[in-house]
Design a protein around this motif. Structure first.
Motif, PDB file in Angstrom:
ATOM      1  N   GLN A 182       0.810  -1.213   0.000  1.00 47.70           N
ATOM      2  CA  GLN A 182       0.000   0.000   0.000  1.00 47.70           C
ATOM      3  C   GLN A 182       0.851   1.275   0.000  1.00 47.70           C
ATOM      4  O   GLN A 182       0.471   2.274  -0.607  1.00 47.70           O
ATOM      5  N   ARG A 183       1.998   1.242   0.635  1.00 44.44           N
ATOM      6  CA  ARG A 183       2.746   2.475   0.876  1.00 44.44           C
ATOM      7  C   ARG A 183       3.913   2.692  -0.097  1.00 44.44           C
ATOM      8  O   ARG A 183       4.379   3.822  -0.238  1.00 44.44           O
ATOM      9  N   ILE A 184       4.384   1.638  -0.724  1.00 43.29           N
ATOM     10  CA  ILE A 184       5.543   1.739  -1.609  1.00 43.29           C
ATOM     11  C   ILE A 184       5.123   1.403  -3.046  1.00 43.29           C
ATOM     12  O   ILE A 184       4.457   0.384  -3.258  1.00 43.29           O
ATOM     13  N   PRO A 185       5.504   2.208  -4.034  1.00 40.99           N
ATOM     14  CA  PRO A 185       5.150   1.915  -5.438  1.00 40.99           C
ATOM     15  C   PRO A 185       6.028   0.787  -5.998  1.00 40.99           C
ATOM     16  O   PRO A 185       6.955   1.033  -6.785  1.00 40.99           O
ATOM     17  N   LEU A 186       5.705  -0.433  -5.622  1.00 37.81           N
ATOM     18  CA  LEU A 186       6.597  -1.549  -5.919  1.00 37.81           C
ATOM     19  C   LEU A 186       6.742  -1.809  -7.419  1.00 37.81           C
ATOM     20  O   LEU A 186       7.858  -1.872  -7.942  1.00 37.81           O
TER      21      LEU A 186
END
Length: 497
Positions: free
Chosen positions: A210-214
């Protein structure tokens, strides 16, 4: 009463110390020669890149590819040769500027947690390994910049500043172009340990997504790095096999690795990296136990609510942070930020704990976390004799430069010896040729390995450099004239006329 450290009169003094330390390091870049082996080797490789125009593959010698490291260091120094001049100052200057970028990133993160930027910048600048490396021609400053950007970007993205996640992937790309997959390994250890410790081994995966643009971040990473790796393999087949398998596996697991094409492997006692860290990060490594105790006991009662509020973009995230603040205020222990700094600081040490083939500069990626940790622990209190302690490192550098210029550098670099030549004649080295001789002769010095070659040279005048040990063992230089000497070598004028 506010402590002396935070008084209006104290910060200008600290700022003056910081600027003075940086100016001393900047001025020092031109005051001593490139010394063997590391600096002279990378300096000569940058010179070769500029001279030959081959910006794709670093060269160990003319026509000999260097597969040991990616080209970022060579690109930096060679670019400054092209833009300015080929000398020690401009070879070292880009690495100094990289150090300034690292300082900016650390200050950026510090301000999010109410840590004074001048304090943390001063601590990092006067950490010995950082202060030395920020003016040294080597690959480690590029790795440090990449890892610092990657870890700062990751943490800020985790706190709600999503776009910083892309900066984190750019940082990984810089690390891959500076030193290779070791950057990903250190980053992975630091972030994985922190997520397990602070978030939980199950919950962390959902939050990571959710928090990192993987996916988009990974695509950006590949776009920035994969083209060079593909082109480098195509230009010199065998690069990937040597660099990935040899440099990043064989060198790590086998301290006596015989496949090193560019030197000899080191064999240190396992765990030595921790000793290197304690010594290379003085004086501030000595403050770690007390700093951790202060944080654990919550002697700095101010929590990071203001900083986290700055991170927050959505009400649900605000509520999460508010709950975390309530929990932290009720219990002693380390907050999430301290845990992150500890994992960051420990990651390179953990990676190299079981490796024997290590160097003191390998602890450099831990230095920003150390500076942040010490500044965070004393953010509401003074460090006794802070100015004196911080001033000691620039002072020691000045002393070291004076010592080097008193004659010590003659045995660390061949610059002085080659400058003793009176005539514009060819220069040869008997059996062994250091990198400094290649750089300071602009690639014109040549190695001679057998007596037949030596006999052919005697038909015309030339200079030759011979070690004093070889001079006593060989009887071929009786007709030569001694021009100059150091403690270990002699420069002689030989040949007819």
């Amino acid at each position: 009463m506010k402590s002396k450290l935070f008084s209006a009169q104290y910060y200008p003094q600290m700022l003056m110390l910081l600027v003075s330390a940086l100016l001393i390091r900047l001025a020092s870049l031109a005051l001593y020669p490139l010394m063997d082996t590391t600096e002279a080797r990378y300096g000569e490789m940058a010179r070769l890149m500029s001279e030959t125009g081959n910006w794709l593959t670093p060269q160990f010698d003319y026509g000999v590819p260097f597969w040991g490291k990616p080209p970022l260091q060579n690109w930096l120094s060679a670019s400054f040769i092209e833009l300015f001049a080929n000398n020690e100052f401009f070879l070292r200057l880009p690495h100094f500027l990289v150090g300034l970028l690292v300082l900016w990133l650390v200050v950026k993160l510090a301000k999010q947690f109410a840590i004074n930027g001048i304090t943390v910048a001063t601590i990092l600048t006067t950490t010995t390994v950082f202060y030395v490396c920020m003016g040294t021609v080597m690959t480690d400053m590029g790795l440090l910049l990449g890892l610092t950007l990657a870890l700062v970007g990751f943490y800020l993205a985790w706190q709600g500043q999503y776009l910083w996640g892309y900066a984190g992937f750019v940082g990984l790309a810089i690390g891959l172009m500076a030193k290779g997959p070791v950057a990903v390994a250190i980053f992975g250890i630091a972030t994985y340990l922190w997520m397990v410790w602070a978030v939980g081994p199950v919950k962390m995966w959902r939050q990571l997504w959710q928090r990192i643009p993987l996916l988009s971040g990974l695509m950006l990473l590949l776009a920035l790095t994969l083209p060079w790796y593909v082109m480098a393999e195509q230009a010199t087949p065998g690069f990937i096999q040597y660099f990935i398998v040899g440099e990043h596996w064989s060198r790590f697991v086998d301290s006596g690795w015989k496949g090193d094409l560019y030197g000899t492997a080191h064999d240190e006692i396992r765990g030595t990296i921790w000793i290197y860290f304690a010594v290379a990060c003085v004086p501030w490594s000595l403050f770690i136990p007390r700093g951790l105790y202060r944080i654990y006991q919550n002697t700095n009662s101010t929590k990071v609510a203001v900083a986290k509020e700055a991170f927050t973009k959505a009400a649900c995230v605000k509520e999460t942070f508010a709950n975390e603040e309530q929990t932290n205020s009720e219990n002693k222990g380390f907050d999430d930020f301290t845990k992150f700094l500890l994992c960051w600081m420990a990651a390179p040490l953990i990676l190299f704990t079981f490796a024997g083939n290590i160097l003191p500069a390998y602890v450099l990626p831990a230095s920003p976390a150390l500076a942040l940790l010490i500044a965070y622990a004393w953010r509401n209190a003074s460090i006794n004799r802070f100015m004196v302690i911080a001033s000691s490192v620039p002072l020691l550098l000045v002393i070291a430069i004076v010592v080097l210029n008193s004659g010590v550098s003659k045995d660390k670099s061949d610059k002085w010896l080659l400058n003793q030549r009176v005539f514009d004649l060819p220069v040869y080295y008997w059996h062994k040729q250091p990198f400094s001789s290649r750089y300071y002769s602009e690639g014109k010095a040549v190695i001679v390995n057998d007596e037949q070659q030596l006999d052919q040279l005697n038909q015309q005048p030339y200079y030759i450099v011979v070690s004093k040990r070889q001079l006593t063992e060989q009887g071929n230089f009786g007709s030569c004239f001694l021009e100059s000497e150091t403690r270990s070598k002699v420069l002689m004028l030989c040949g007819e006329n």
